[in-house]
Each structure stands twice: as C-alpha cells, then as structure tokens.
Design a protein around this motif. Structure first.
Motif, PDB file in Angstrom:
ATOM      1  N   LEU A  97       0.829  -1.192   0.000  1.00  0.00           N
ATOM      2  CA  LEU A  97       0.000   0.000   0.000  1.00  0.00           C
ATOM      3  C   LEU A  97       0.870   1.250   0.000  1.00  0.00           C
ATOM      4  O   LEU A  97       2.101   1.162   0.046  1.00  0.00           O
ATOM      5  N   GLU A  98       0.248   2.415  -0.019  1.00  0.00           N
ATOM      6  CA  GLU A  98       0.981   3.673  -0.075  1.00  0.00           C
ATOM      7  C   GLU A  98       1.983   3.824   1.063  1.00  0.00           C
ATOM      8  O   GLU A  98       3.076   4.311   0.884  1.00  0.00           O
ATOM      9  N   GLY A  99       1.597   3.386   2.261  1.00  0.00           N
ATOM     10  CA  GLY A  99       2.491   3.527   3.406  1.00  0.00           C
ATOM     11  C   GLY A  99       3.548   2.452   3.503  1.00  0.00           C
ATOM     12  O   GLY A  99       4.353   2.454   4.439  1.00  0.00           O
ATOM     13  N   GLY A 100       3.559   1.527   2.542  1.00  0.00           N
ATOM     14  CA  GLY A 100       4.539   0.450   2.557  1.00  0.00           C
ATOM     15  C   GLY A 100       4.057  -0.821   3.220  1.00  0.00           C
ATOM     16  O   GLY A 100       4.753  -1.834   3.214  1.00  0.00           O
ATOM     17  N   ALA A 101       2.856  -0.789   3.794  1.00  0.00           N
ATOM     18  CA  ALA A 101       2.311  -1.980   4.444  1.00  0.00           C
ATOM     19  C   ALA A 101       1.842  -2.991   3.405  1.00  0.00           C
ATOM     20  O   ALA A 101       1.420  -2.610   2.306  1.00  0.00           O
ATOM     21  N   PRO A 102       1.887  -4.282   3.727  1.00  0.00           N
ATOM     22  CA  PRO A 102       1.403  -5.297   2.783  1.00  0.00           C
ATOM     23  C   PRO A 102      -0.081  -5.122   2.494  1.00  0.00           C
ATOM     24  O   PRO A 102      -0.866  -4.804   3.391  1.00  0.00           O
ATOM     25  N   ALA A 103      -0.452  -5.311   1.257  1.00  0.00           N
ATOM     26  CA  ALA A 103      -1.863  -5.231   0.862  1.00  0.00           C
ATOM     27  C   ALA A 103      -2.502  -6.601   0.992  1.00  0.00           C
ATOM     28  O   ALA A 103      -1.854  -7.629   0.789  1.00  0.00           O
ATOM     29  N   ALA A 104      -3.772  -6.616   1.311  1.00  0.00           N
ATOM     30  CA  ALA A 104      -4.501  -7.875   1.432  1.00  0.00           C
ATOM     31  C   ALA A 104      -4.597  -8.558   0.070  1.00  0.00           C
ATOM     32  O   ALA A 104      -4.716  -7.885  -0.954  1.00  0.00           O
ATOM     33  N   PRO A 105      -4.515  -9.893   0.018  1.00  0.00           N
ATOM     34  CA  PRO A 105      -4.621 -10.605  -1.255  1.00  0.00           C
ATOM     35  C   PRO A 105      -5.864 -10.200  -2.040  1.00  0.00           C
ATOM     36  O   PRO A 105      -6.962 -10.103  -1.485  1.00  0.00           O
ATOM     37  N   GLY A 106      -5.666  -9.932  -3.324  1.00  0.00           N
ATOM     38  CA  GLY A 106      -6.759  -9.544  -4.201  1.00  0.00           C
ATOM     39  C   GLY A 106      -6.946  -8.052  -4.344  1.00  0.00           C
ATOM     40  O   GLY A 106      -7.764  -7.602  -5.146  1.00  0.00           O
ATOM     41  N   THR A 107      -6.150  -7.256  -3.582  1.00  0.00           N
ATOM     42  CA  THR A 107      -6.275  -5.792  -3.650  1.00  0.00           C
ATOM     43  C   THR A 107      -5.892  -5.275  -5.032  1.00  0.00           C
ATOM     44  O   THR A 107      -4.920  -5.738  -5.630  1.00  0.00           O
ATOM     45  N   VAL A 108      -6.638  -4.310  -5.515  1.00  0.00           N
ATOM     46  CA  VAL A 108      -6.400  -3.692  -6.827  1.00  0.00           C
ATOM     47  C   VAL A 108      -5.879  -2.273  -6.628  1.00  0.00           C
ATOM     48  O   VAL A 108      -6.304  -1.562  -5.711  1.00  0.00           O
ATOM     49  N   GLY A 109      -4.948  -1.838  -7.475  1.00  0.00           N
ATOM     50  CA  GLY A 109      -4.474  -0.459  -7.453  1.00  0.00           C
ATOM     51  C   GLY A 109      -3.533  -0.137  -6.312  1.00  0.00           C
ATOM     52  O   GLY A 109      -3.555   0.969  -5.777  1.00  0.00           O
ATOM     53  N   THR A 110      -2.674  -1.077  -5.940  1.00  0.00           N
ATOM     54  CA  THR A 110      -1.715  -0.833  -4.866  1.00  0.00           C
ATOM     55  C   THR A 110      -0.559   0.035  -5.351  1.00  0.00           C
ATOM     56  O   THR A 110      -0.373   0.240  -6.547  1.00  0.00           O
ATOM     57  N   ARG A 111       0.249   0.505  -4.405  1.00  0.00           N
ATOM     58  CA  ARG A 111       1.401   1.332  -4.782  1.00  0.00           C
ATOM     59  C   ARG A 111       2.415   0.526  -5.598  1.00  0.00           C
ATOM     60  O   ARG A 111       3.023   1.034  -6.536  1.00  0.00           O
ATOM     61  N   GLY A 112       2.625  -0.717  -5.231  1.00  0.00           N
ATOM     62  CA  GLY A 112       3.594  -1.551  -5.944  1.00  0.00           C
ATOM     63  C   GLY A 112       3.233  -3.012  -5.820  1.00  0.00           C
ATOM     64  O   GLY A 112       2.387  -3.405  -5.009  1.00  0.00           O
ATOM     65  N   GLY A 113       3.875  -3.836  -6.650  1.00  0.00           N
ATOM     66  CA  GLY A 113       3.709  -5.278  -6.536  1.00  0.00           C
ATOM     67  C   GLY A 113       3.040  -5.929  -7.724  1.00  0.00           C
ATOM     68  O   GLY A 113       2.240  -5.315  -8.443  1.00  0.00           O
ATOM     69  N   LEU A 114       3.353  -7.205  -7.922  1.00  0.00           N
ATOM     70  CA  LEU A 114       2.779  -7.993  -9.010  1.00  0.00           C
ATOM     71  C   LEU A 114       1.362  -8.434  -8.713  1.00  0.00           C
ATOM     72  O   LEU A 114       0.672  -8.922  -9.610  1.00  0.00           O
ATOM     73  N   THR A 157      -4.900  -7.396 -10.286  1.00  0.00           N
ATOM     74  CA  THR A 157      -4.495  -7.301  -8.885  1.00  0.00           C
ATOM     75  C   THR A 157      -3.125  -6.633  -8.767  1.00  0.00           C
ATOM     76  O   THR A 157      -2.334  -6.627  -9.705  1.00  0.00           O
ATOM     77  N   GLY A 158      -2.843  -6.081  -7.595  1.00  0.00           N
ATOM     78  CA  GLY A 158      -1.559  -5.415  -7.382  1.00  0.00           C
ATOM     79  C   GLY A 158      -1.558  -4.000  -7.923  1.00  0.00           C
ATOM     80  O   GLY A 158      -2.576  -3.312  -7.903  1.00  0.00           O
ATOM     81  N   SER A 159      -0.408  -3.564  -8.445  1.00  0.00           N
ATOM     82  CA  SER A 159      -0.231  -2.154  -8.826  1.00  0.00           C
ATOM     83  C   SER A 159      -0.787  -1.846 -10.208  1.00  0.00           C
ATOM     84  O   SER A 159      -0.060  -1.432 -11.117  1.00  0.00           O
ATOM     85  N   THR A 160      -2.079  -2.066 -10.386  1.00  0.00           N
ATOM     86  CA  THR A 160      -2.774  -1.706 -11.622  1.00  0.00           C
ATOM     87  C   THR A 160      -4.263  -1.659 -11.349  1.00  0.00           C
ATOM     88  O   THR A 160      -4.746  -2.241 -10.364  1.00  0.00           O
ATOM     89  N   LYS A 161      -4.995  -0.973 -12.219  1.00  0.00           N
ATOM     90  CA  LYS A 161      -6.452  -0.984 -12.160  1.00  0.00           C
ATOM     91  C   LYS A 161      -7.028  -1.446 -13.485  1.00  0.00           C
ATOM     92  O   LYS A 161      -8.232  -1.424 -13.689  1.00  0.00           O
ATOM     93  N   ILE A 162      -6.131  -1.846 -14.411  1.00  0.00           N
ATOM     94  CA  ILE A 162      -6.533  -2.256 -15.755  1.00  0.00           C
ATOM     95  C   ILE A 162      -6.155  -3.712 -15.962  1.00  0.00           C
ATOM     96  O   ILE A 162      -5.029  -4.125 -15.646  1.00  0.00           O
TER      97      ILE A 162
END
Length: 226
Positions: A97-114, A157-162
């Motif tokens: 996420l934006e603050g660097g915390a891990p995002a929950a599985p399935g999250t869309v539009g994160t700051r980074g990650g596959l 999922t991850g760092s995209t919304k498309i």
C-alpha cells in the motif's frame, strides 16, 4: 638467493595461487548462481497458440517491462501460460500500500507489486515474471512446469487498475546480488524474435536509465503451441 631458494619461493607462489583459485571456484559453486548466463531458452508468448496480443509499455514502467493486452476482445480472464519449461521460483501474492504496508490478497491499485503472480526459473540464470493475475496461481513454488503450462488468468491485482498481464524476462547473472530486480531485466525475445519493447523513456528507471522516446506498441501472435 640460491637456486634452491628461488625454486622454493616459486613453488610456494604456485601453491598459494592454486589455493586461491580453488576457493573462488568453490565459493561460486556454493553461491548457487551461474556466473555467466546459459543459452537463452526458446521463450514463447505466455498465451495459447494463435492468439494475438499487443505488447506495450509506458514512461516510468522500467525498461524492458511488457504489458500485454489481448487484440481480440477483453484481456481479463484469458489464460496465462509458461513461456518455457522450468521450475516455479515463486507463486503467490505480493503487493504494498501507499504507506509500505502489505496489501490484502486480491487488492487492486496498490502502490507496488505484481499482485497474484508467478516467477519461473528456467535454468542458466534465466527467469520470467508474470503479474496481475486474477487470483491465486495454478502452480506452486518448486513445481516443475513444461512450456505452455497454465499459470493463471489475466487480472488486475496489485499495482494496476486495468486488466492486463505484466511480463518480464531476466538474466540473473547481470546482477551480482541475484535479486531478479531491475538490473537484470533484458529485452524479451519470443520465438527467437526480439520484442521491440526496450526503453520506457525515463532516465529515472532502469536498467537503461536514458531519457527518450517510449518504445512503440507491437502486435505478436503466440507460437506457444503443443
């Protein structure tokens, strides 16, 4: 210095050199990484045989990274296949996420990650990465997979919304730290033909780190056939 002393010094030097060389060789073997890349595998597009896909990139994407979009309709839900045979080095979830915390599985539009993704070790220092899958991969870590094995389905999922597939080819021997990160990314080659996706046009992203035009999109048809 006598001839005998010269002989002893010479032999001692030879012995020390042999010990050093042996240590270096053993250390490299213990490291578990090849020091020079083996032959590039015969990579194919990561999609079923005959499908046509658009290969794209954008400014700040990282040089050599490819975003795949299906030419025949929506990309979401389409099958993602192994580009070549190998062993699954990683399969799972990774995003922050934006603050660097891990995002929950399935999250869309994160700051980074596959997001949901897969990394395959093809041997000889060669790896491929597949990102933004719909859900958990169809393969497990350490599983051996043939070329064309189903890895998952295109998602966002991850760092995209498309909905699209994020894809990379890596020569792990280019990076002394063997991180499979930016520095060991290389231009992807499919069916023996370079992809043409090289520069993202930004000097702030690697590994080329040169400002200039972004590589234009190209269309390719998959030869990832049985």
């Amino acid at each position: 210095m006598s001839a005998r002393e010269i002989y002893r010094v010479t032999m001692l030097g030879i012995i020390v050199t042999c010990v050093i060389v042996s240590y270096v060789v053993l250390a490299r073997r213990a490291d578990g990484h090849p020091q020079q890349a083996g032959p590039r595998p015969a990579f194919q597009l990561p999609f079923p045989c005959g499908e046509s896909w658009s290969l794209t990139t954008y400014a700040g994407h990282d040089d050599y990274d490819i975003d795949f979009f299906f030419n025949g309709g929506p990309s979401g839900g389409r099958s993602v296949l192994a580009s070549a045979a190998g062993t699954v080095a990683w399969a799972g979830w990774q995003a922050t996420l934006e603050g660097g915390a891990p995002a929950a599985p399935g999250t869309v539009g994160t700051r980074g990650g596959l997001g949901f993704g897969v990394i395959i070790d093809h041997g000889g220092g060669w790896f491929t990465s597949y990102g933004h899958l719909q859900t958990w991969p169809e393969v497990k870590q350490d599983q051996k997979v043939p070329q064309g094995r189903l890895l998952g389905h295109v998602g966002r999922t991850g760092s995209t919304k498309i909905e699209h597939l994020h894809y990379e080819q890596h020569d792990d021997t280019r990076d002394s730290k063997h991180t499979r990160g930016t520095e060991d990314k290389v231009e992807s080659v499919f069916d023996g033909v370079p992809s043409g996706i090289t520069s993202d046009g930004s000097a702030g992203t690697g590994p080329i780190r040169t400002a200039g035009p972004v590589s234009p999109s190209v269309n390719r048809t998959s030869r990832n056939c049985p």
